[in-house]
Design a protein around this motif. Structure first.
Motif, mmCIF file in Angstrom:
data_model
loop_
_atom_site.group_PDB
_atom_site.id
_atom_site.type_symbol
_atom_site.label_atom_id
_atom_site.label_comp_id
_atom_site.label_asym_id
_atom_site.label_seq_id
_atom_site.Cartn_x
_atom_site.Cartn_y
_atom_site.Cartn_z
ATOM 1 N N GLY A 1 41.791 14.094 -30.723
ATOM 2 C CA GLY A 1 42.483 13.273 -29.734
ATOM 3 C C GLY A 1 42.070 11.810 -29.806
ATOM 4 N N LYS A 2 40.780 11.562 -30.002
ATOM 5 C CA LYS A 2 40.290 10.183 -30.095
ATOM 6 C C LYS A 2 40.809 9.507 -31.364
ATOM 7 N N ILE A 3 40.868 10.274 -32.449
ATOM 8 C CA ILE A 3 41.417 9.722 -33.689
ATOM 9 C C ILE A 3 42.889 9.367 -33.506
ATOM 10 N N LEU B 1 47.435 5.578 -32.785
ATOM 11 C CA LEU B 1 48.586 5.114 -32.017
ATOM 12 C C LEU B 1 48.502 3.634 -31.661
ATOM 13 N N GLN B 2 47.314 3.060 -31.750
ATOM 14 C CA GLN B 2 47.146 1.631 -31.480
ATOM 15 C C GLN B 2 47.430 0.780 -32.716
ATOM 16 N N ARG B 3 47.623 1.429 -33.849
ATOM 17 C CA ARG B 3 47.845 0.702 -35.103
ATOM 18 C C ARG B 3 49.325 0.417 -35.319
ATOM 19 N N LEU C 1 46.533 6.833 -40.393
ATOM 20 C CA LEU C 1 45.856 7.943 -39.725
ATOM 21 C C LEU C 1 44.509 8.217 -40.395
ATOM 22 N N TYR C 2 44.503 8.176 -41.707
ATOM 23 C CA TYR C 2 43.268 8.379 -42.474
ATOM 24 C C TYR C 2 42.204 7.372 -42.048
#
Length: 258
Positions: free
Chosen positions: A210-212, A217-219, A227-228
């Motif tokens: 979830g933190k990842i 989602l902020q990118r 995502l990586y």
């Protein structure tokens, strides 16, 4: 994330029974504010030669001066120490941008990790570290009293391992090529299912996942590369979890093969 001054004075003291009988074991202690405090739940043979983190830093800095590296990370949780340098010279270009070679030194005061080093890759723009045993083997040093005495020999071993002519540089370039395909992959349900199949909840916990995803989602970039990097940022900069960093990188190496 627990962070402790890695260069606190350290010593080992004999472990005695209640009757002051020598057990043959020793325990490490850190000096904080003038007081010696035992590292909890740690004891080992008195023959074991504990290497202070300060010595690891000295060894690393000498290497960096000789080979053209700069320090980009150091972290100590009270037991395990991580020290990372990034190369000024060794780099590889990819679709995602510039990646630079890195060297990670590890040490520990609880014998969980031996004094060792590993080649690795670092994303230049954000210094996210990428470790994987698939491409980068460890070089382990023996914990003997001769370790600190044979400095010339030690430095020679390190230079041989990190030389621009070594196989590690070729492996670094091969890794950059292997991970590059994810830059042009979209984040789809199929890709996420594939990731979750490789890293199920008992390995990649829902909390960490979830933190990842929150970071992702902020990118601005929606790709699997984004995502990586959200994952490497999480485990490299926020959690300092080298084991999960390796598992995360290995998972995306598998996805990149698709």
């Amino acid at each position: 994330m627990i962070s402790v001054d890695p260069y606190l004075p350290v010593r080992t003291v004999p472990v005695l029974t209640a009757e002051d009988i020598d057990t043959g074991l020793a325990r490490p202690e850190l000096q904080k504010d003038g007081l010696w405090t035992p590292i909890k739940s740690v004891a080992f043979s008195k023959e074991y030669n504990l290497l202070p983190n300060e010595k690891v830093r000295e060894i690393g800095d000498r290497f960096a001066d000789r080979q053209g590296y700069e320090i980009v990370k150091e972290h100590f949780d009270g037991k395990k120490f991580t020290l990372v340098y990034m190369s000024d010279k060794i780099k590889a270009e990819s679709t995602a941008g510039t990646q630079r070679a890195g060297i990670m030194f590890n040490n520990s005061y609880d014998k969980s990790v031996s004094f060792r080093m590993q080649f690795m890759a670092i994303v230049e723009i954000c210094t996210n570290g990428q470790t994987t045993n698939r491409f980068f083997p460890f070089y382990k040093f023996k914990h003997t009293q001769a370790l600190e005495k044979n400095i010339k020999e030690l430095d020679g071993q390190i230079d041989s391992f990190t030389s621009t002519d070594s196989n590690n540089v070729d492996r670094f370039k091969e890794f950059v090529h292997a991970i590059d395909p994810i830059y042009n992959m979209e984040v789809t349900k199929d890709n996420l299912r594939g990731l979750r199949k490789i890293l199920p909840p008992n390995r990649l916990t829902p909390n960490n996942f979830g933190k990842i995803m929150d970071t992702y989602l902020q990118r601005s970039d929606d790709s699997m590369w984004s995502l990586y990097n959200a994952g490497t940022e999480h485990y490299w900069h926020k959690k300092n979890d080298m084991n999960m960093n390796r598992q995360w990188v290995d998972a995306f190496l598998e996805i990149a093969k698709a």
